[in-house]
Design a protein around this motif. Structure first.
Motif, short mmCIF file in Angstrom:
data_model
loop_
_atom_site.label_atom_id
_atom_site.label_comp_id
_atom_site.label_asym_id
_atom_site.label_seq_id
_atom_site.Cartn_x
_atom_site.Cartn_y
_atom_site.Cartn_z
N THR A 1 0.83 -1.19 0.00
CA THR A 1 0.00 0.00 0.00
C THR A 1 0.87 1.24 0.00
OG1 THR A 1 -0.16 0.04 2.40
CG2 THR A 1 -1.90 -1.14 1.21
N LEU A 2 0.38 2.30 -0.61
CA LEU A 2 1.14 3.54 -0.70
C LEU A 2 0.73 4.57 0.34
CD1 LEU A 2 1.33 4.16 -4.54
CD2 LEU A 2 3.09 3.30 -3.03
N THR A 3 -0.43 4.41 0.93
CA THR A 3 -0.92 5.45 1.85
C THR A 3 0.01 5.64 3.04
OG1 THR A 3 -2.33 3.81 2.90
CG2 THR A 3 -3.33 5.19 1.19
N HIS A 4 0.71 4.59 3.43
CA HIS A 4 1.62 4.71 4.56
C HIS A 4 2.94 5.34 4.15
CE1 HIS A 4 -1.27 2.34 6.66
NE2 HIS A 4 -1.09 1.30 5.89
N ALA A 5 3.29 5.22 2.90
CA ALA A 5 4.60 5.67 2.43
C ALA A 5 4.64 7.17 2.16
CB ALA A 5 5.00 4.91 1.18
N ILE A 6 3.51 7.77 1.77
CA ILE A 6 3.51 9.18 1.38
C ILE A 6 2.53 9.93 2.28
CG2 ILE A 6 3.18 10.80 -0.51
CD1 ILE A 6 3.63 8.42 -2.42
N SER A 7 3.04 10.68 3.19
CA SER A 7 2.22 11.39 4.16
C SER A 7 1.42 12.50 3.48
CB SER A 7 3.12 11.98 5.24
OG SER A 7 2.35 12.72 6.15
N GLY A 8 0.12 12.53 3.74
CA GLY A 8 -0.73 13.58 3.23
C GLY A 8 -1.14 13.47 1.77
N TRP A 9 -0.72 12.43 1.08
CA TRP A 9 -1.03 12.28 -0.33
C TRP A 9 -2.42 11.70 -0.51
CZ3 TRP A 9 -0.73 7.40 -3.27
CH2 TRP A 9 -0.92 7.58 -4.64
N GLN A 10 -3.20 12.30 -1.40
CA GLN A 10 -4.54 11.81 -1.70
C GLN A 10 -4.52 11.06 -3.03
OE1 GLN A 10 -7.30 12.03 0.26
NE2 GLN A 10 -5.97 12.90 1.81
N GLY A 11 -4.21 9.80 -3.01
CA GLY A 11 -4.14 9.00 -4.22
C GLY A 11 -5.30 8.04 -4.31
N ASP A 12 -6.51 8.59 -4.42
CA ASP A 12 -7.71 7.75 -4.39
C ASP A 12 -7.73 6.67 -5.47
OD1 ASP A 12 -8.62 9.32 -2.30
OD2 ASP A 12 -9.78 10.63 -3.60
N GLY A 13 -7.12 6.94 -6.61
CA GLY A 13 -7.17 5.97 -7.69
C GLY A 13 -6.04 4.95 -7.68
N VAL A 14 -5.05 5.15 -6.82
CA VAL A 14 -3.91 4.22 -6.73
C VAL A 14 -4.00 3.51 -5.40
CG1 VAL A 14 -1.40 4.01 -6.72
CG2 VAL A 14 -2.48 5.74 -8.15
N VAL A 15 -4.05 2.18 -5.44
CA VAL A 15 -4.22 1.41 -4.21
C VAL A 15 -2.94 0.74 -3.72
CG1 VAL A 15 -6.68 1.05 -4.50
CG2 VAL A 15 -5.08 -0.59 -5.45
N GLY A 16 -1.92 0.70 -4.55
CA GLY A 16 -0.68 0.07 -4.10
C GLY A 16 0.31 -0.14 -5.22
N VAL A 17 1.31 -0.97 -4.91
CA VAL A 17 2.38 -1.28 -5.85
C VAL A 17 2.60 -2.78 -5.87
CG1 VAL A 17 4.85 -1.02 -6.36
CG2 VAL A 17 3.57 0.91 -5.46
N ILE A 18 2.74 -3.34 -7.05
CA ILE A 18 3.14 -4.73 -7.22
C ILE A 18 4.59 -4.70 -7.67
CG2 ILE A 18 2.84 -6.84 -8.57
CD1 ILE A 18 -0.12 -6.03 -8.92
N ARG A 19 5.43 -5.44 -6.97
CA ARG A 19 6.85 -5.53 -7.34
C ARG A 19 7.11 -6.94 -7.85
NH1 ARG A 19 9.58 -1.19 -5.09
NH2 ARG A 19 8.41 -0.11 -3.47
N SER A 20 7.76 -7.00 -9.00
CA SER A 20 8.15 -8.28 -9.59
C SER A 20 9.54 -8.10 -10.17
CB SER A 20 7.15 -8.69 -10.67
OG SER A 20 7.56 -9.89 -11.28
#
Length: 179
Positions: free
Chosen positions: A132-151
């Motif tokens: 999840t990205l919400t924890h990584a970027i303080s104060g960011w409103q990324g409603d359309g982005v829910v996370g990152v997949i790393r491969s």
């Protein structure tokens, strides 16, 4: 000749009553695609098919982020400039594709397409492997982005595609009648 990846070939799980894909083993199926230098992923539950890039006909007075429409088996499909909506720069390649999404219920079904510079894969991803990205970027409103997949070295932003394609400012139904 138009190649298509049909919904039956894309969907791996079953759909819940809410229309979301469910899978008892903690896996979800994602379509991975690229625009510009970035890779993205979206749950396949709204993917209808992937088709070769076709002629996109302009729509008079359409918003700036609507490329136009394609004719797909006698159905007019508006093609949205997802890159513009996301404020990223796209660089369509020779293997660019149109991804067609379906939203709504059978009574209110609405199809929209986007242009992907490249389609990478359809992959099952363990839901626990989506950061999840919400924890990584303080104060960011990324409603359309829910996370990152790393491969490996590749990172794909996981999109709630309906956020970008069913945005409140999206124009209403287009009239494609003859007349």
């Amino acid at each position: 000749m138009q190649s298509a990846l049909l919904r039956s070939e894309v969907l791996a799980g079953t759909q819940s009553d809410a229309g979301e894909e469910t899978n008892t083993d903690g896996l979800a199926t994602y379509l991975l695609f690229g625009m510009g230098t970035r890779n993205y992923a979206t749950d396949v539950s709204n993917v209808r098919e992937i088709v070769d890039l076709a002629e996109i006909r302009p729509i008079p007075n359409a918003p700036h982020d609507v490329f136009g429409m394609i004719d797909l088996r006698s159905q007019s499909i508006p093609v949205i400039d997802l890159a513009a909506r996301m404020q990223v720069e796209a660089t369509p390649e020779t293997d660019a594709r149109i991804i067609v999404f379906e939203f709504g219920t059978p009574d209110t079904l609405r199809c929209l397409g986007i242009i992907a510079d490249r389609v990478i894969s359809v992959s099952e991803i363990a839901t626990g492997n989506i950061e999840t990205l919400t924890h990584a970027i303080s104060g960011w409103q990324g409603d359309g982005v829910v996370g990152v997949i790393r491969s490996g070295d590749m990172q794909s932003l996981v999109l709630r595609i309906e956020h970008y394609l069913n945005a409140p400012d999206l124009p209403g139904e287009f009239d494609f009648g003859d007349g």
